[in-house]
Write an enzyme that holds these catalytic residues in place. Structure first.
Site, short mmCIF file in Angstrom:
data_model
loop_
_atom_site.label_atom_id
_atom_site.label_comp_id
_atom_site.label_asym_id
_atom_site.label_seq_id
_atom_site.Cartn_x
_atom_site.Cartn_y
_atom_site.Cartn_z
N TYR A 65 0.85 -1.19 0.00
CA TYR A 65 0.00 0.00 0.00
C TYR A 65 0.89 1.24 0.00
O TYR A 65 1.48 1.61 1.00
CB TYR A 65 -0.91 0.02 1.22
CG TYR A 65 -1.80 -1.19 1.38
CD1 TYR A 65 -2.09 -2.03 0.31
CD2 TYR A 65 -2.36 -1.51 2.62
CE1 TYR A 65 -2.89 -3.14 0.47
CE2 TYR A 65 -3.19 -2.61 2.78
CZ TYR A 65 -3.44 -3.43 1.70
OH TYR A 65 -4.24 -4.54 1.87
N PRO A 86 -15.51 -6.46 3.06
CA PRO A 86 -16.78 -6.87 3.67
C PRO A 86 -18.00 -6.25 3.03
O PRO A 86 -19.11 -6.73 3.22
CB PRO A 86 -16.63 -6.41 5.12
CG PRO A 86 -15.67 -5.28 5.06
CD PRO A 86 -14.70 -5.64 3.98
N LEU A 87 -17.82 -5.19 2.23
CA LEU A 87 -18.94 -4.55 1.54
C LEU A 87 -18.76 -4.58 0.02
O LEU A 87 -19.52 -3.95 -0.70
CB LEU A 87 -19.09 -3.09 2.00
CG LEU A 87 -19.36 -2.91 3.50
CD1 LEU A 87 -19.33 -1.44 3.87
CD2 LEU A 87 -20.69 -3.52 3.89
N PRO A 140 -28.91 -6.91 -9.72
CA PRO A 140 -30.12 -7.72 -9.89
C PRO A 140 -30.62 -8.33 -8.60
O PRO A 140 -31.65 -9.00 -8.59
CB PRO A 140 -29.64 -8.82 -10.85
CG PRO A 140 -28.20 -9.00 -10.50
CD PRO A 140 -27.69 -7.63 -10.11
N LEU A 141 -29.91 -8.10 -7.49
CA LEU A 141 -30.23 -8.79 -6.25
C LEU A 141 -31.35 -8.07 -5.51
O LEU A 141 -31.17 -7.55 -4.41
CB LEU A 141 -28.98 -8.92 -5.39
CG LEU A 141 -27.83 -9.70 -6.06
CD1 LEU A 141 -26.57 -9.59 -5.24
CD2 LEU A 141 -28.21 -11.16 -6.24
#
Length: 295
Positions: free
Chosen positions: A69, A215-216, A226-227
């Site tokens: 990083y 996590p997101l 589409p969910l």
């Protein structure tokens, strides 16, 4: 003021490696780097330091970084913010990747490179020993056992406290365990991306920390997703708790297994506060099962 979810008796804490008590909701520092590509120093250096202090002041005591990083600049901003480090603050870093340009990421698990990486991280972080050092990813050009053996030797030399692995398969985790004690696995995992469910279950059974990155990343509320069922369920549960769907997605992870550690990253203090508030939500068994069924 002590965080309402940070106490030794709270199930939202985890004993990392058997000797490091940590808050399971940590902070991933990757975004405190130059853009694009997390390359170069963070443009608002002082603002980044302020955000880091804000996280720690609110109970965060696990900060995740990596040599790649920046490269290196992310470790430097952490040291600039905290050295001399407050008691109990755990810095986890990773090595085994070369990044000469934003779009040029190369795995490098050679023993000599890992040694150089550990020495560089120690210097940039201003540490004598790294609490948790993780192999960032296996190098297909180097026998995996050679990379882990090098980390085991560095641990014996007192430069690494605990060894972790990242982006591994279950077979690779077991191979690593045959060489040295493995304290953590850092793999992608979220409410809607459970590709590594088998590794999580293994880690849970063996009390190995599972650091769920991204996590997101598979959050269903992105435009064009589409969910619809997932979106509806998340919104319904979020509304019931007066929270956002993203907070519920983080809360589900904390409920999913007691060894899951979260390291959501942000450059916004407001967003940081929102993430930390996820740890104050208690899901009912019905809500938890509804979210389980989305995967």
């Amino acid at each position: 003021m002590e965080s309402p979810f940070f106490s030794t008796s709270n199930p939202l804490n985890f004993l990392l490696g058997g000797d490091l008590p940590i808050n399971r909701l940590g902070y991933g520092a990757m975004r405190l780097t130059g853009q694009p590509g997390n390359f170069g120093p963070y443009a608002d250096w002082e603002g980044g330091k302020q955000l880091l202090h804000h996280a720690v002041d609110r109970g965060v005591n696990l900060i995740d970084t990596a040599e790649a990083y920046g490269p290196g600049h992310n470790e430097e901003i952490i040291a600039d913010a905290f050295y001399p480090y407050p008691a109990g603050l755990v810095i986890a870093t990773k090595g085994g990747i070369n990044k000469p340009a934003p779009d040029n990421i190369q795995a490098d698990g050679r023993p000599e490179s890992l040694r150089q990486g550990v020495e560089g991280s120690l210097r940039r972080l201003n540490l004598e020993r790294i609490d948790l050092y993780q192999l960032h990813r296996p190098d297909p050009k180097v026998p995996f056992a050679e990379s882990i053996q090098t980390l085991a030797e560095l641990q014996q030399e007192g430069k690494i406290r605990h060894i972790g692995v990242s982006n591994v398969t279950l077979a690779q985790l077991k191979e690593a365990e045959a060489i040295a004690p493995i304290t953590s696995v850092q793999n992608r995992y979220s409410l809607l991306d459970r590709t590594h469910e088998d590794i999580l279950n293994y880690c849970t059974a063996h009390q190995i920390a599972f650091i769920a990155y991204g996590p997101l990343a598979a959050h269903p509320l992105r435009p064009g997703s589409p969910l619809v069922d997932a979106e509806g369920t998340l919104r319904e549960i979020a509304n019931a708790h007066n929270m956002s769907p993203t907070q519920i997605a983080l809360t589900w992870l904390l409920h999913r297994a007691s060894n899951i550690l979260l390291i959501p990253g942000t450059t916004s203090i407001a967003h940081l506060k929102e993430n930390l508030a996820s740890a104050t939500i208690s899901l009912s068994q019905s809500e938890f099962q509804q979210l389980n069924n989305l995967g």
